[in-house]
Design a protein around this motif. Structure first.
Motif, PDB file in Angstrom:
ATOM      1  N   THR A 217       0.870  -1.176   0.000  1.00  0.00           N
ATOM      2  CA  THR A 217       0.000   0.000   0.000  1.00  0.00           C
ATOM      3  C   THR A 217       0.905   1.224   0.000  1.00  0.00           C
ATOM      4  O   THR A 217       1.419   1.629   1.040  1.00  0.00           O
ATOM      5  CB  THR A 217      -0.922   0.014   1.233  1.00  0.00           C
ATOM      6  OG1 THR A 217      -1.633  -1.228   1.309  1.00  0.00           O
ATOM      7  CG2 THR A 217      -1.927   1.155   1.139  1.00  0.00           C
ATOM      8  N   LEU A 218       1.100   1.796  -1.184  1.00  0.00           N
ATOM      9  CA  LEU A 218       2.128   2.815  -1.368  1.00  0.00           C
ATOM     10  C   LEU A 218       1.526   4.170  -1.720  1.00  0.00           C
ATOM     11  O   LEU A 218       0.539   4.260  -2.458  1.00  0.00           O
ATOM     12  CB  LEU A 218       3.092   2.387  -2.478  1.00  0.00           C
ATOM     13  CG  LEU A 218       3.747   1.009  -2.287  1.00  0.00           C
ATOM     14  CD1 LEU A 218       4.600   0.657  -3.494  1.00  0.00           C
ATOM     15  CD2 LEU A 218       4.581   0.972  -1.010  1.00  0.00           C
ATOM     16  N   THR A 219       2.145   5.203  -1.196  1.00  0.00           N
ATOM     17  CA  THR A 219       1.752   6.575  -1.496  1.00  0.00           C
ATOM     18  C   THR A 219       2.966   7.320  -2.028  1.00  0.00           C
ATOM     19  O   THR A 219       4.080   7.156  -1.527  1.00  0.00           O
ATOM     20  CB  THR A 219       1.204   7.276  -0.236  1.00  0.00           C
ATOM     21  OG1 THR A 219       0.947   8.651  -0.524  1.00  0.00           O
ATOM     22  CG2 THR A 219       2.189   7.205   0.921  1.00  0.00           C
ATOM     23  N   LEU A 220       2.756   8.121  -3.062  1.00  0.00           N
ATOM     24  CA  LEU A 220       3.847   8.886  -3.661  1.00  0.00           C
ATOM     25  C   LEU A 220       3.443  10.359  -3.669  1.00  0.00           C
ATOM     26  O   LEU A 220       2.801  10.835  -4.606  1.00  0.00           O
ATOM     27  CB  LEU A 220       4.120   8.390  -5.080  1.00  0.00           C
ATOM     28  CG  LEU A 220       5.472   8.757  -5.695  1.00  0.00           C
ATOM     29  CD1 LEU A 220       6.602   8.140  -4.890  1.00  0.00           C
ATOM     30  CD2 LEU A 220       5.549   8.267  -7.125  1.00  0.00           C
ATOM     31  N   PRO A 221       3.782  11.103  -2.613  1.00  0.00           N
ATOM     32  CA  PRO A 221       3.325  12.490  -2.498  1.00  0.00           C
ATOM     33  C   PRO A 221       4.162  13.450  -3.335  1.00  0.00           C
ATOM     34  O   PRO A 221       5.393  13.428  -3.276  1.00  0.00           O
ATOM     35  CB  PRO A 221       3.496  12.766  -1.000  1.00  0.00           C
ATOM     36  CG  PRO A 221       4.645  11.901  -0.589  1.00  0.00           C
ATOM     37  CD  PRO A 221       4.560  10.659  -1.436  1.00  0.00           C
ATOM     38  N   LEU A 222       3.482  14.284  -4.095  1.00  0.00           N
ATOM     39  CA  LEU A 222       4.157  15.279  -4.928  1.00  0.00           C
ATOM     40  C   LEU A 222       3.879  16.680  -4.401  1.00  0.00           C
ATOM     41  O   LEU A 222       2.838  16.941  -3.796  1.00  0.00           O
ATOM     42  CB  LEU A 222       3.683  15.173  -6.379  1.00  0.00           C
ATOM     43  CG  LEU A 222       3.924  13.832  -7.082  1.00  0.00           C
ATOM     44  CD1 LEU A 222       3.385  13.898  -8.506  1.00  0.00           C
ATOM     45  CD2 LEU A 222       5.401  13.455  -7.071  1.00  0.00           C
ATOM     46  N   GLN A 223       4.808  17.568  -4.676  1.00  0.00           N
ATOM     47  CA  GLN A 223       4.632  18.962  -4.311  1.00  0.00           C
ATOM     48  C   GLN A 223       3.894  19.699  -5.433  1.00  0.00           C
ATOM     49  O   GLN A 223       3.574  19.128  -6.471  1.00  0.00           O
ATOM     50  CB  GLN A 223       5.996  19.578  -4.007  1.00  0.00           C
ATOM     51  CG  GLN A 223       6.715  18.822  -2.885  1.00  0.00           C
ATOM     52  CD  GLN A 223       7.982  19.476  -2.422  1.00  0.00           C
ATOM     53  OE1 GLN A 223       7.941  20.432  -1.668  1.00  0.00           O
ATOM     54  NE2 GLN A 223       9.123  18.952  -2.852  1.00  0.00           N
ATOM     55  N   ALA A 224       3.630  20.967  -5.221  1.00  0.00           N
ATOM     56  CA  ALA A 224       2.766  21.731  -6.122  1.00  0.00           C
ATOM     57  C   ALA A 224       3.338  21.839  -7.530  1.00  0.00           C
ATOM     58  O   ALA A 224       4.552  21.785  -7.746  1.00  0.00           O
ATOM     59  CB  ALA A 224       2.533  23.127  -5.551  1.00  0.00           C
ATOM     60  N   SER A 225       2.423  21.986  -8.485  1.00  0.00           N
ATOM     61  CA  SER A 225       2.738  22.239  -9.897  1.00  0.00           C
ATOM     62  C   SER A 225       3.545  21.117 -10.529  1.00  0.00           C
ATOM     63  O   SER A 225       4.411  21.362 -11.382  1.00  0.00           O
ATOM     64  CB  SER A 225       3.473  23.578 -10.054  1.00  0.00           C
ATOM     65  OG  SER A 225       2.712  24.635  -9.513  1.00  0.00           O
ATOM     66  N   ALA A 226       3.260  19.876 -10.129  1.00  0.00           N
ATOM     67  CA  ALA A 226       3.956  18.731 -10.725  1.00  0.00           C
ATOM     68  C   ALA A 226       3.732  18.720 -12.234  1.00  0.00           C
ATOM     69  O   ALA A 226       2.601  18.795 -12.712  1.00  0.00           O
ATOM     70  CB  ALA A 226       3.456  17.437 -10.097  1.00  0.00           C
TER      71      ALA A 226
END
Length: 377
Positions: A217-226
């Motif tokens: 169960t994986l999450t890949l968080p990105l920052q703004a304006s990807a």
């Protein structure tokens, strides 16, 4: 879509049946299903089911829930029964609904229902090992990977399959690539700040991308304006996880609210070119060597959603349309201004995901892939 002959795939358009109550009960609690199918416009218990605000009850809710679930299940069954290599339901992808409550415009979690259906897929038997005297190799259980490209974290799907501190393998893996920030819906298990504050070695070998210490169960968080640059940079890590898990089928949630021009105004993704949405989908469909179910998802600019899903359909068919294709004249034609073409180009916002952060994401995914290889072996 069938691929019986070389060249472009053949398309069959289906009229799906409504889902049954039993279909919904394969995941959702009986109390929620009873309320959704009751036909009542409102009850005093609605808040407990999440039926308020962006999921307010409405006239026709019963038919709507059964239609959404039925469409995604019909698409999944085409794959299970080996009538299609790629199946599409753009009205699916309702990834926020939970087992016992609705959430985030999602009244039913058709993604989970489709994954459960795809687990009945019969993968080809493995080849006997050299020197083996076994006449019939043991059949594998179908492995299903859920890859979520929506701007928002696929919390309902992750919650359905997450096992805290999982010690054994699993035949379902979920990976959500999403924007994450304080106050951004829904609450994600890992934000960029969490990732940067954690020790690079992860301590236990899993690291913060594994939700509740579950490598499936994986999450890949990105920052703004990807932007496409970010997706191209992280894709080797995504493919490392996919290679380690070796899915027989992939459910690919293609939410388009991360595209430039969406009213969410958080992402800066585009359709074409390396790292674009179309590029990512093409990689999965053409290179991963498994069955693929394409679902829709979020997207609050109707013209851009129509552009994106039309383009992705052409990719799935093996005949990608030119992004310079002119939009045909129709009642909503003025909404496609100013270009009146298929393309959704990136805007001018600066991608906040720098090279250091992107390398960290890929490194973390690589660690998870190593754990998966050991578990799958």
């Amino acid at each position: 879509m069938e691929d019986d002959e070389p060249g472009p795939m053949h398309i069959r358009v289906l009229r799906p049946a409504l889902a049954s109550e039993d279909d919904l009960l394969s995941f959702h609690d009986a109390e929620l299903v009873e309320r959704l199918l009751s036909g009542e416009e409102s009850t005093e218990d609605d808040a407990g089911f999440g039926l308020e605000d962006d999921c307010a009850p409405f006239l026709g809710m019963q038919e709507y829930v059964l239609a959404v679930a039925g469409a995604s299940l019909a698409a999944a069954r085409e794959i299970v029964e080996d009538r299609a290599d790629v199946s599409i339901c753009w009205d699916g992808g309702r990834h926020h609904a939970h087992k016992s409550c609705v959430s985030g415009f999602c009244y039913v979690n058709d993604c989970v229902l489709a994954i459960l259906a795809l687990r009945r897929l019969r993968p080809p038997p493995p080849a006997p090992s050299p020197g083996s005297t076994t006449m019939r190799p043991k059949l594998e259980r179908a492995r299903v990977m859920y890859l979520d490209l929506d701007l928002h974290y696929g919390d309902g799907v992750a919650g359905a399959f997450c096992v805290p501190n999982r010690a054994k393998g699993s035949n379902v893996l979920t990976l959500s690539i999403h924007h994450a920030a304080r106050g951004f819906f829904p609450l994600a298990p890992c934000t960029p700040e969490d990732l940067l504050a954690s020790a690079p070695d992860g301590g236990d070998g899993l690291g913060p991308l594994a939700t509740e210490n579950d490598p499936y169960t994986l999450t890949l968080p990105l920052q703004a304006s990807a932007s496409a640059r970010t997706y191209a940079a992280i894709w080797p890590g995504v493919e490392a996880v996919a290679c380690a898990f070796a899915p027989h089928a992939v459910v690919l949630q293609c939410g388009v609210d991360g595209l430039a021009g969406d009213p969410c105004a958080v992402g800066n993704w585009n359709l074409g070119g390396e790292g674009g949405l179309g590029w990512c989908v093409q990689k999965v469909v053409e290179e991963w060597g498994c069955k693929v179910l394409l679902l829709g998802g979020g997207g609050y600019s109707s013209p851009n959603a129509a552009r994106a899903w039309s383009y992705l359909t052409s990719i799935a068919k093996g005949e990608p349309l030119s992004l310079e294709t002119h939009i045909p004249d129709h009642a909503a034609f003025p909404a496609y201004a100013p270009s009146f073409t298929l393309d959704v180009p990136a805007g001018n916002a600066r991608d906040q995901n720098d090279e250091v952060y992107l390398r960290r994401l890929v490194d973390e995914l690589g660690k998870v892939a190593g754990v998966l290889r050991a578990r799958q072996g």
